[in-house]
Design a protein around this motif. Structure first.
Motif, PDB file in Angstrom:
ATOM      1  N   LEU A 123       0.863  -1.085   0.079  1.00 47.72           N
ATOM      2  CA  LEU A 123      -0.236   0.027  -0.021  1.00 47.72           C
ATOM      3  C   LEU A 123       0.830   1.389  -0.035  1.00 47.72           C
ATOM      4  O   LEU A 123       1.190   1.909   1.144  1.00 47.72           O
ATOM      5  CB  LEU A 123      -1.106   0.077   1.237  1.00 47.72           C
ATOM      6  CG  LEU A 123      -2.113   0.989   1.302  1.00 47.72           C
ATOM      7  CD1 LEU A 123      -3.155   0.805   0.065  1.00 47.72           C
ATOM      8  CD2 LEU A 123      -2.777   0.992   2.501  1.00 47.72           C
ATOM      9  N   ARG A 124       1.293   1.809  -1.170  1.00 49.99           N
ATOM     10  CA  ARG A 124       2.341   2.651  -1.551  1.00 49.99           C
ATOM     11  C   ARG A 124       3.307   2.814  -0.376  1.00 49.99           C
ATOM     12  O   ARG A 124       4.206   2.015  -0.101  1.00 49.99           O
ATOM     13  CB  ARG A 124       1.274   4.018  -1.543  1.00 49.99           C
ATOM     14  CG  ARG A 124       0.308   4.020  -2.625  1.00 49.99           C
ATOM     15  CD  ARG A 124      -0.557   5.414  -2.560  1.00 49.99           C
ATOM     16  NE  ARG A 124      -1.269   5.190  -3.687  1.00 49.99           N
ATOM     17  CZ  ARG A 124      -2.229   6.274  -4.016  1.00 49.99           C
ATOM     18  NH1 ARG A 124      -2.393   7.620  -3.386  1.00 49.99           N
ATOM     19  NH2 ARG A 124      -3.041   6.235  -5.088  1.00 49.99           N
ATOM     20  N   ASP A 125       3.438   3.979   0.255  1.00 54.28           N
ATOM     21  CA  ASP A 125       4.626   4.113   1.195  1.00 54.28           C
ATOM     22  C   ASP A 125       4.247   4.156   2.789  1.00 54.28           C
ATOM     23  O   ASP A 125       4.883   4.584   3.348  1.00 54.28           O
ATOM     24  CB  ASP A 125       5.193   5.643   0.915  1.00 54.28           C
ATOM     25  CG  ASP A 125       5.973   5.815  -0.426  1.00 54.28           C
ATOM     26  OD1 ASP A 125       6.328   4.421  -1.039  1.00 54.28           O
ATOM     27  OD2 ASP A 125       5.689   6.708  -1.046  1.00 54.28           O
ATOM     28  N   THR A 126       3.183   3.279   2.708  1.00 59.47           N
ATOM     29  CA  THR A 126       2.575   3.310   4.161  1.00 59.47           C
ATOM     30  C   THR A 126       3.185   2.248   5.164  1.00 59.47           C
ATOM     31  O   THR A 126       3.297   2.265   6.129  1.00 59.47           O
ATOM     32  CB  THR A 126       1.064   3.051   4.198  1.00 59.47           C
ATOM     33  OG1 THR A 126       0.819   1.735   3.784  1.00 59.47           O
ATOM     34  CG2 THR A 126       0.212   4.029   3.371  1.00 59.47           C
ATOM     35  N   GLY A 127       3.854   1.256   4.353  1.00 57.19           N
ATOM     36  CA  GLY A 127       4.570   0.389   5.067  1.00 57.19           C
ATOM     37  C   GLY A 127       3.531  -0.960   5.281  1.00 57.19           C
ATOM     38  O   GLY A 127       4.015  -1.801   6.085  1.00 57.19           O
ATOM     39  N   VAL A 128       2.089  -0.881   4.733  1.00 55.07           N
ATOM     40  CA  VAL A 128       1.314  -1.839   5.020  1.00 55.07           C
ATOM     41  C   VAL A 128       1.428  -2.594   3.745  1.00 55.07           C
ATOM     42  O   VAL A 128       1.484  -2.522   2.678  1.00 55.07           O
ATOM     43  CB  VAL A 128      -0.034  -1.137   5.124  1.00 55.07           C
ATOM     44  CG1 VAL A 128      -1.237  -2.284   5.167  1.00 55.07           C
ATOM     45  CG2 VAL A 128      -0.191  -0.374   6.540  1.00 55.07           C
ATOM     46  N   THR A 129       1.267  -3.944   4.095  1.00 55.09           N
ATOM     47  CA  THR A 129       1.351  -5.142   3.065  1.00 55.09           C
ATOM     48  C   THR A 129       0.484  -6.084   3.287  1.00 55.09           C
ATOM     49  O   THR A 129       0.140  -6.419   4.220  1.00 55.09           O
ATOM     50  CB  THR A 129       2.602  -5.794   2.923  1.00 55.09           C
ATOM     51  OG1 THR A 129       3.832  -4.906   2.840  1.00 55.09           O
ATOM     52  CG2 THR A 129       2.856  -6.664   1.869  1.00 55.09           C
ATOM     53  N   PHE A 130      -0.472  -6.638   2.121  1.00 49.60           N
ATOM     54  CA  PHE A 130      -1.587  -7.489   2.222  1.00 49.60           C
ATOM     55  C   PHE A 130      -0.834  -8.701   1.294  1.00 49.60           C
ATOM     56  O   PHE A 130       0.130  -8.597   0.212  1.00 49.60           O
ATOM     57  CB  PHE A 130      -2.652  -7.062   1.576  1.00 49.60           C
ATOM     58  CG  PHE A 130      -3.279  -6.137   2.375  1.00 49.60           C
ATOM     59  CD1 PHE A 130      -3.862  -6.224   3.422  1.00 49.60           C
ATOM     60  CD2 PHE A 130      -2.966  -4.668   1.918  1.00 49.60           C
ATOM     61  CE1 PHE A 130      -4.560  -5.127   4.071  1.00 49.60           C
ATOM     62  CE2 PHE A 130      -3.595  -3.796   2.556  1.00 49.60           C
ATOM     63  CZ  PHE A 130      -4.236  -3.832   3.871  1.00 49.60           C
ATOM     64  N   GLY A 131      -0.996 -10.145   1.741  1.00 50.26           N
ATOM     65  CA  GLY A 131      -0.497 -11.168   1.015  1.00 50.26           C
ATOM     66  C   GLY A 131      -1.572 -12.354   1.149  1.00 50.26           C
ATOM     67  O   GLY A 131      -2.358 -12.476   2.049  1.00 50.26           O
ATOM     68  N   ALA A 132      -1.670 -13.121  -0.100  1.00 48.28           N
ATOM     69  CA  ALA A 132      -2.567 -14.309  -0.015  1.00 48.28           C
ATOM     70  C   ALA A 132      -1.762 -15.293  -0.664  1.00 48.28           C
ATOM     71  O   ALA A 132      -0.992 -15.117  -1.834  1.00 48.28           O
ATOM     72  CB  ALA A 132      -3.626 -13.889  -0.631  1.00 48.28           C
ATOM     73  N   ALA A 133      -2.035 -16.569  -0.530  1.00 51.82           N
ATOM     74  CA  ALA A 133      -1.572 -17.686  -1.286  1.00 51.82           C
ATOM     75  C   ALA A 133      -2.098 -18.928  -1.166  1.00 51.82           C
ATOM     76  O   ALA A 133      -2.920 -18.958  -0.061  1.00 51.82           O
ATOM     77  CB  ALA A 133       0.010 -18.015  -0.919  1.00 51.82           C
ATOM     78  N   VAL A 134      -2.398 -19.800  -2.243  1.00 48.52           N
ATOM     79  CA  VAL A 134      -2.930 -20.959  -2.004  1.00 48.52           C
ATOM     80  C   VAL A 134      -1.846 -21.990  -2.472  1.00 48.52           C
ATOM     81  O   VAL A 134      -0.983 -21.895  -3.370  1.00 48.52           O
ATOM     82  CB  VAL A 134      -4.168 -21.314  -3.000  1.00 48.52           C
ATOM     83  CG1 VAL A 134      -3.751 -20.993  -4.732  1.00 48.52           C
ATOM     84  CG2 VAL A 134      -4.730 -22.670  -2.743  1.00 48.52           C
ATOM     85  N   GLN A 135      -1.648 -23.080  -1.531  1.00 51.18           N
ATOM     86  CA  GLN A 135      -0.435 -23.896  -1.580  1.00 51.18           C
ATOM     87  C   GLN A 135      -0.968 -25.455  -1.765  1.00 51.18           C
ATOM     88  O   GLN A 135      -2.110 -25.705  -1.444  1.00 51.18           O
ATOM     89  CB  GLN A 135       0.438 -24.060  -0.233  1.00 51.18           C
ATOM     90  CG  GLN A 135       0.626 -22.657   0.057  1.00 51.18           C
ATOM     91  CD  GLN A 135       1.442 -22.696   1.507  1.00 51.18           C
ATOM     92  OE1 GLN A 135       0.686 -22.760   2.584  1.00 51.18           O
ATOM     93  NE2 GLN A 135       2.737 -22.206   1.646  1.00 51.18           N
TER      94      GLN A 135
END
Length: 305
Positions: free
Chosen positions: A178-190
């Motif tokens: 999320l731009r320069d906010t330091g917030v990150t979202f992640g998702a994965a299917v394994q």
């Protein structure tokens, strides 16, 4: 003699997930390749395995292949896990920038000392070995500003005595910054794949879904940086579980970590330590287990080139 040797091997294959600690390994209907649920990397394990949104090193080939896109040069990681009941785990991976993204290649092994082999009357007839191995190739790249995607293909093999089972699986992942906010979202299917067969018994592969978020902010008053991470994990035939972790990094030199896992029978908390010196990083994680199972120790070395 073949029947006497074959029956213990089948029984071991079916019972192995129940031997492993934590409700994550004892779900009904999952009787093979349980080692795929074991995380890799001491930093990730110290953060309670809440790593799907953070993974930005070669361990991303396990947690979220999209995270490989964060590697701009070349990184190499090696890990050893001194587990319980004479079980041990090894992991090694390299990530190198190639084309528009980063290519990752890794090896994982899970093995134990030899087991006694007995016939139907209990007479010792010999010993047999057990090991699981996987080879992974993955690629992650930035699709648009802030959005990374990745894919992994994995060959897995489980061997018990002279019998084995093999399969190919795949992972898909995405990560959004999320731009320069330091917030990150992640998702994965394994572990997308079919139903392999061990001798005469077929079994399910532990298909797993992960989704999480992380926030990292400078802490000027403490001369460092703080990171919070959370993740929800759902595996086939298992309940959803919540993972959380926190990290304090002092002057990019020393990191202290703590993590929590919720909904598991034997795994509750984890602790970690990180040391960095220019191009080499050392990480350690301690994961206590209840039910008198003991404590597991993870050691990792990562080189940045």
């Amino acid at each position: 003699m073949r029947r006497c040797r074959l029956q213990p091997a089948i029984a071991f294959a079916l019972l192995l997930p129940a031997l492993l600690p934590g409700g994550a390994f004892a779900a009904p209907g999952e009787t093979g390749f349980a080692f795929l649920k074991l995380g890799v990397g001491a930093r990730a394990m110290g953060l309670g395995s809440a790593y799907v949104a953070i993974a930005d090193d070669p361990t991303a080939i396990y947690w979220n292949p999209a995270g490989l896109a964060a590697i701009s040069g070349t990184q190499v990681t090696a890990m050893h896990n001194e587990w319980i009941q004479d079980f041990r785990q090894e992991f090694a991976a390299v990530g190198a920038h190639m084309g528009p993204g980063t290519l990752g290649v890794g090896f994982s092994g899970f093995y134990s000392s030899e087991f006694e082999q007995r016939d139907e009357t209990g007479v010792l007839t010999g010993h047999f070995g057990f090991n699981d191995v996987s080879l992974t190739g993955a690629y992650g790249a930035q699709l648009v500003q802030g959005l990374d995607a990745g894919i992994a293909v994995r060959y897995i093999r489980e061997m018990i005595d002279q019998w084995d089972a093999t399969a190919f699986t795949g992972d898909l992942g995405a990560r959004y910054r999320l731009r320069d906010t330091g917030v990150t979202f992640g998702a994965a299917v394994q572990n997308l794949g079919g139903d392999p067969k061990f001798i005469s018994e077929s079994f399910k592969i532990p298909l797993t879904w992960r989704a999480g978020a992380a926030a990292s902010r400078p802490l000027p008053s403490l001369n460092g940086r703080g990171t919070l991470t959370v993740e929800v994990r759902k595996a086939r035939a298992d309940n959803a579980h919540f993972h959380a972790g926190a990290e304090y990094l002092y002057r990019d030199l020393i990191a202290l970590r703590v993590g929590g896992k919720f909904g598991y029978d034997d795994e509750k908390v984890s602790f970690g330590l990180g040391l960095a010196k220019k191009w080499i990083h050392f990480d350690y994680a301690l994961v206590p287990l209840s039910s008198n199972l003991g404590t597991t120790h993870f050691f990792s070395l990562t080189g940045v080139f």
